[in-house]
Design a protein around this motif. Structure first.
Motif, PDB file in Angstrom:
ATOM      1  N   GLY A  64       0.827  -1.421   0.241  1.00  0.00           N
ATOM      2  CA  GLY A  64       0.001   0.129   0.221  1.00  0.00           C
ATOM      3  C   GLY A  64       1.007   1.527  -0.053  1.00  0.00           C
ATOM      4  N   CYS A  65       1.806   1.222  -0.526  1.00  0.00           N
ATOM      5  CA  CYS A  65       3.134   2.624  -0.001  1.00  0.00           C
ATOM      6  C   CYS A  65       2.546   3.506  -1.325  1.00  0.00           C
ATOM      7  N   LEU A  66       2.731   4.470  -0.945  1.00  0.00           N
ATOM      8  CA  LEU A  66       1.568   5.426  -1.593  1.00  0.00           C
ATOM      9  C   LEU A  66       3.720   5.951  -2.002  1.00  0.00           C
ATOM     10  N   GLU A  67       4.557   5.659  -2.316  1.00  0.00           N
ATOM     11  CA  GLU A  67       6.274   6.062  -2.878  1.00  0.00           C
ATOM     12  C   GLU A  67       6.219   7.942  -2.141  1.00  0.00           C
ATOM     13  N   CYS A  68       5.458   7.987  -1.682  1.00  0.00           N
ATOM     14  CA  CYS A  68       6.025   9.283  -1.223  1.00  0.00           C
ATOM     15  C   CYS A  68       7.698   9.361  -0.751  1.00  0.00           C
ATOM     16  N   GLY A  69       8.486   8.482   0.123  1.00  0.00           N
ATOM     17  CA  GLY A  69      10.217   9.126   0.212  1.00  0.00           C
ATOM     18  C   GLY A  69       9.738   9.451   1.974  1.00  0.00           C
ATOM     19  N   THR A  70       8.718   9.549   2.614  1.00  0.00           N
ATOM     20  CA  THR A  70       9.324  10.193   3.609  1.00  0.00           C
ATOM     21  C   THR A  70       9.717   9.183   4.423  1.00  0.00           C
ATOM     22  N   CYS A  71       9.691   7.656   4.723  1.00  0.00           N
ATOM     23  CA  CYS A  71      10.595   6.550   5.163  1.00  0.00           C
ATOM     24  C   CYS A  71      11.533   6.865   5.096  1.00  0.00           C
ATOM     25  N   ARG A  72      12.592   6.822   3.400  1.00  0.00           N
ATOM     26  CA  ARG A  72      13.667   6.966   2.763  1.00  0.00           C
ATOM     27  C   ARG A  72      14.804   7.911   3.682  1.00  0.00           C
ATOM     28  N   ILE A  73      13.849   9.118   3.843  1.00  0.00           N
ATOM     29  CA  ILE A  73      14.406  10.030   4.606  1.00  0.00           C
ATOM     30  C   ILE A  73      14.351  10.200   6.287  1.00  0.00           C
ATOM     31  N   MET A  74      13.737   9.789   6.427  1.00  0.00           N
ATOM     32  CA  MET A  74      13.567   9.637   8.345  1.00  0.00           C
ATOM     33  C   MET A  74      13.765   8.037   9.007  1.00  0.00           C
ATOM     34  N   CYS A  75      13.956   7.105   7.997  1.00  0.00           N
ATOM     35  CA  CYS A  75      14.319   6.056   8.994  1.00  0.00           C
ATOM     36  C   CYS A  75      15.922   5.280   7.917  1.00  0.00           C
ATOM     37  N   HIS A  76      16.624   5.267   8.929  1.00  0.00           N
ATOM     38  CA  HIS A  76      17.900   4.889   8.870  1.00  0.00           C
ATOM     39  C   HIS A  76      18.332   3.325   8.552  1.00  0.00           C
ATOM     40  N   GLN A  77      17.044   2.655   8.572  1.00  0.00           N
ATOM     41  CA  GLN A  77      17.163   0.711   8.874  1.00  0.00           C
ATOM     42  C   GLN A  77      16.776   0.417   7.546  1.00  0.00           C
ATOM     43  N   LEU A  78      16.344   1.536   6.541  1.00  0.00           N
ATOM     44  CA  LEU A  78      15.911   0.144   5.443  1.00  0.00           C
ATOM     45  C   LEU A  78      16.890   0.017   4.792  1.00  0.00           C
ATOM     46  N   LYS A  79      17.433  -1.287   3.918  1.00  0.00           N
ATOM     47  CA  LYS A  79      18.246  -2.039   3.318  1.00  0.00           C
ATOM     48  C   LYS A  79      17.877  -1.386   1.888  1.00  0.00           C
ATOM     49  N   GLN A  80      17.034  -0.891   1.552  1.00  0.00           N
ATOM     50  CA  GLN A  80      16.182  -0.777   0.192  1.00  0.00           C
ATOM     51  C   GLN A  80      15.655   0.369  -0.108  1.00  0.00           C
ATOM     52  N   TRP A  81      15.454   1.193  -0.488  1.00  0.00           N
ATOM     53  CA  TRP A  81      14.053   2.276  -1.055  1.00  0.00           C
ATOM     54  C   TRP A  81      13.888   2.239  -2.332  1.00  0.00           C
ATOM     55  N   LYS A  82      13.758   1.976  -3.569  1.00  0.00           N
ATOM     56  CA  LYS A  82      13.496   2.030  -4.583  1.00  0.00           C
ATOM     57  C   LYS A  82      11.837   2.426  -5.031  1.00  0.00           C
ATOM     58  N   TYR A  83      12.126   3.386  -6.361  1.00  0.00           N
ATOM     59  CA  TYR A  83      10.690   3.208  -6.823  1.00  0.00           C
ATOM     60  C   TYR A  83      10.604   1.615  -7.941  1.00  0.00           C
TER      61      TYR A  83
END
Length: 95
Positions: A64-83
């Motif tokens: 259900g991701c809106l692809e806004c990128g907020t988690c990419r900026i706020m969370c430092h625990q992501l292994k990967q974030w891409k469209y």
């Protein structure tokens, strides 16, 4: 005229999500999530996709991701974030 407020679930229900079941576009580092004290993902995701289970572990479903990128900026625990690839992802129906 009465204006009725809609909740997140009703608003997200207006959008169309085409999920790439074989290629997640967001991948969490569950080990890093376990030691993260702040857990900003729980409050910053506008779709509310990050939740805690009974054991205090982060649960996440990219469907259900809106692809806004907020988690990419706020969370430092992501292994990967891409469209999402090609024709996958969210299609907004009403702006």
């Amino acid at each position: 005229m009465t204006v009725q407020k809609q909740g997140t679930d009703e608003l997200l229900g207006l959008d169309k999500f085409t999920v790439d079941e074989e290629n997640a576009h967001i991948v969490l580092d569950k080990t890093a999530c376990a030691v993260c004290n702040d857990k900003p993902c729980l409050v910053v995701c506008p779709a509310g996709l990050y939740k805690l289970n009974d054991k205090g572990e982060i649960l996440f479903d990219y469907a259900g991701c809106l692809e806004c990128g907020t988690c990419r900026i706020m969370c430092h625990q992501l292994k990967q974030w891409k469209y999402p690839t090609g024709t996958f992802g969210v299609s907004f129906r009403f702006g």
